[in-house]
Write an enzyme that holds these catalytic residues in place. Structure first.
Site, PDB file in Angstrom:
ATOM      1  N   GLU A  89      60.002  14.279  47.814  1.00  0.00           N
ATOM      2  CA  GLU A  89      59.251  15.564  47.780  1.00  0.00           C
ATOM      3  C   GLU A  89      60.160  16.550  47.619  1.00  0.00           C
ATOM      4  O   GLU A  89      60.142  17.397  46.849  1.00  0.00           O
ATOM      5  CB  GLU A  89      58.680  15.654  48.933  1.00  0.00           C
ATOM      6  N   HIS A 158      49.872  13.290  60.369  1.00  0.00           N
ATOM      7  CA  HIS A 158      48.984  13.698  58.962  1.00  0.00           C
ATOM      8  C   HIS A 158      47.970  14.537  59.197  1.00  0.00           C
ATOM      9  O   HIS A 158      47.179  14.510  58.304  1.00  0.00           O
ATOM     10  CB  HIS A 158      48.747  12.219  58.522  1.00  0.00           C
TER      11      HIS A 158
END
Lengths: 361, 389
Positions: A89, A158
């Protein structure tokens, strides 16, 4: 619009086409389209329109996207324009910003914004601030998109909502679509914007169908930033929300209507810039304001709206304090019963609406 | 603005020395000379840069003047910082001049470069005049970033700063290289970092993607032996930075020799332009100042070490020696350049200390690009700034 049409006629997942006028060869005025397909058509059209636009992220190409948002795009545009990245990322977000500095227009997907935390330095320090630090020399036309907020049983790591974190930063624009029209228009506007834009999608909305007007189906349809939409008019109380919670507000409004309480439901669409003017106009009419969001309460979107309303010209129009309905102030639990209590439910909204209408100042 | 970089780049090609329009007769100088350079250590490479380099008189004078300008500019910044005219962070480059000058001499017009916060010298070699570098340091409106960036945030055409976050410039630089490949410009991007940044995770993520996608990126590690106050031995399990790319070929070379740097960069650029993917250079160099102006630079290294390097490896002295010994220039001629440079720096400093601060109206500009005018909140609800560009 051809892309959307062919997608709908061939698509293997069921996209209910409400109006069957196409049997007779005429174009229906509106079309029911899921948010997923709306995003897909937006990506397709923007990739087609400008060859500097590219999509990158994990599984966006050959896998058709983890949530199938980029289905068919790699087949159509190839390796150069639709790029599968390794699980890196901070690396690929930084490279996307660098590519934007050198004139490309990347759409950088995070599989979820929870993973964007690794890349936040590039989003903010390299992305948001560079145009300012360079005295106007180096704009960064980049889009960061991905799913945001709670899903269903995906647990704490999440499920976080990033609207407040990214909304905090000057130099970024942050949008949060609810309907298919929002999704199409905001994403297309984001790609065409010359600045870093965060598009906070929601996984739970991907499969939901919404009517798309003919105008919203057109290739140059964009939804302007900083303009909220009144999804339902009402005169007793204003509900302000974004993303998934807009739907919950409308459900609550329907239930409250049966009790004679008419809610005005505002869909923010845009977190930064924030359309406080539309909220103010509504408060002048209703005198009551409740904000509803999925994110945590402290320093959140509702906190900001409350502060601005209080500081601003419509404070004296309030007959009650501004109340916030938010996610509970704890990491999101997994067990269904606990998870339900950690996110706003319809009953929470109706409860607070009634509190607001009773608790006169 | 492009004068310096153009001069450095064009003089890298073997052009005949042009006569300088001065009163003295330089006809008895050599027009060029060949020098031996130290052999590079190599990793995953079968061919190496050559161990000889040709230096024309014109190139030599150009490199000398540029390095001397950088040296004096940085020393002037030191002085202005101590006078509190420069504020905040100030990371100086003196000692490392051969790196930026040698790199620039090897690049072409369509090439790009990005570096860290130790960026004043690169800002100059990439084309920003000294007075605009100094004016940015002093926070004035004629600064190259209009006074809004400061020491660590200077930019110009094909130069992307000036980055304050250690290591961030590496993925950014690879992204620029990605755009070069995407657009088919034939350009390469040079992405600089230090021995301290070499331990950043994002660098390894970038190496992976750059190699995977064969991006035309030259990663360069300026190893000046210390990451702030931590020596390389105390920070790195492996100090062979040129091998850190694992599957990316690497070279380690003498960063105090401008010719060595130039030849290695040329080699690296050819490698990238041939579509072979990225390459990694480690330049062994040294900074005379501490990490920044708030670091005297002697608590973690000895004064003797600093003096030793200054005495034996000062890149400007090394070039001077080369040029004088091979009759490319005279001592007096180089002294004249020194005098001219000092004067230029004095004038630039004078400009940078007398220019006005940025106008208040500019405070909220440059937040968004191509945005219709909008209001920006100040420190309380009654202060509203206008953002017009």
């Amino acid at each position: 619009m051809a892309a959307l049409r062919s997608l709908l006629s061939v698509g293997k997942n069921t996209v209910p086409v409400l109006l069957r006028r196409e049997f007779h060869g005429t174009t229906p005025a509106t079309l029911k389209v899921t948010v997923r397909d709306a995003l897909n058509s937006a990506l397709d059209e923007e990739l087609e329109r400008d060859e500097k636009v590219l999509l990158l992220g994990e599984e966006v190409a050959q896998f058709d996207g983890v949530y199938k948002v980029s289905r068919g795009l790699w087949k159509k545009y190839g390796d150069k324009r639709v790029v599968d990245t390794p699980i890196s990322e901070i690396g690929f977000a930084g490279m996307a910003v660098g590519a934007a500095m050198a004139g490309l227009r990347p759409i950088c997907e995070f599989m979820s914004f929870n993973f964007s935390m690794q890349a936040a330095d590039h989003i903010i320090n390299s992305g948001a601030k560079t145009y300012y630090m360079s005295g106007g020399m180096l704009p960064i036309p980049i889009v960061f998109r991905g799913i945001n907020g709670a899903s269903d049983g995906v647990a704490a790591q999440h499920s976080q909502c990033y609207a407040a974190w990214y909304g905090h930063c000057p130099g970024l624009k942050v949008v949060s679509p609810w309907s298919s029209e929002d999704a199409r228009g905001l994403l297309k506007a984001a790609v065409r914007d010359e600045n870093p834009v965060i598009v906070l999608e929601n996984e739970m909305l991907y499969g939901v169908g919404f009517e798309l007007s003919e105008e919203a189906q057109s290739k140059d349809f964009v939804v302007p930033f900083g303009k909220a939409k009144i999804e339902k008019q009402g005169s007793h109380i204003t509900l302000v929300s974004h993303s998934l919670m807009v739907g919950k507000c409308l459900e609550a409004a329907a239930v409250l209507a049966k009790e004679g309480i008419e809610c005005e439901v505002i869909n923010l669409r845009s977190i930064r810039p924030l359309d406080i003017a539309t909220i103010e106009q509504s408060v002048i009419k209703t005198n009551h304001l409740v904000t509803v969001e999925g994110g945590w309460p402290m320093f959140g979107v509702g906190a900001e709206i409350s502060a601005q309303i209080m500081e601003g010209p419509v404070f004296n129009h309030l007959d009650s304090p501004v109340y916030r309905v938010t996610g509970a102030d704890l990491p999101v639990p997994y067990a269904k019963n606990l998870e339900e209590c950690s996110l706003p439910q319809m009953k929470d909204i109706t409860f607070v609406v009634k509190k607001s209408l009773c608790n006169k100042l | 603005m492009l004068v310096i970089s153009t001069a450095l780049r064009s003089s890298a090609t073997k052009s005949a020395a042009r006569g300088l329009a001065v009163s003295r007769n330089y006809a008895d100088f050599a027009s060029e000379a060949t020098f031996e350079t130290k052999k590079c250590d190599c990793f995953l490479l079968e061919t190496l840069p050559p161990t000889t380099a040709v230096l024309t008189r014109e190139q030599g004078l150009s490199y000398y003047k540029t390095m001397q300008t950088i040296r004096r500019m940085e020393l002037k910044a030191d002085q202005l910082y101590k006078q509190k005219i420069i504020r905040g962070f100030c990371h100086l480059y003196d000692g490392q001049e051969a790196c930026c000058v040698g790199i620039e001499a090897a690049l072409k017009h369509e090439d790009h470069l990005i570096t860290s916060y130790r960026d004043h010298a690169f800002t100059f070699t990439r084309g920003v005049p000294v007075k605009h570098v100094l004016a940015e340091l002093t926070g004035r409106r004629s600064g190259c970033a209009k006074g809004k960036g400061g020491s660590m945030h200077m930019y110009t055409r094909n130069f992307y700063g000036g980055n304050g976050i250690v290591g961030a410039q590496i993925p950014l630089g690879a992204g620029v290289a990605w755009a070069c490949k995407y657009n088919g410009t034939g350009g390469v991007c040079v992405a600089m970092h230090g021995d301290g940044a070499a331990n950043q995770g994002q660098i390894f993520e970038t190496y992976n993607m750059a190699a995977l996608w064969k991006l035309p990126c030259i990663f360069i590690c300026e190893n000046n032996r210390y990451g702030m106050g931590t020596s390389v031995e105390r920070a790195a399990a492996s100090t062979d930075y040129y091998k850190r790319g694992e599957f990316i070929p690497g070279l380690r070379l003498d960063g105090m020799d401008v010719l060595c740097v130039r030849e290695a960069t040329k080699f690296a650029a050819e490698y990238c332009r041939a579509g072979k993917g990225p390459i990694l250079l480690e330049l062994q160099t040294y900074r005379f100042h501490g990490h920044s102006m708030s670091d005297p630079g002697v608590s973690y290294r000895t004064r003797e070490e600093i003096q030793e390097v200054k005495r034996t490896s000062d890149p400007i002295s090394l070039l001077k020696e080369k040029m004088v010994n091979s009759n490319l220039a005279s001592v007096e001629e180089l002294k004249d350049i020194d005098v001219a440079v000092r004067k230029e720096i004095e004038e630039a400093a004078q400009f940078a200390t007398t220019d006005a601060e940025p106008p208040m109206e500019d405070i909220a500009n440059h937040i968004y690009y191509k945005e219709p005018p909008f209001e920006v909140r100040g420190c309380h609800p009654w202060i509203k700034y206008k953002s017009v560009c």
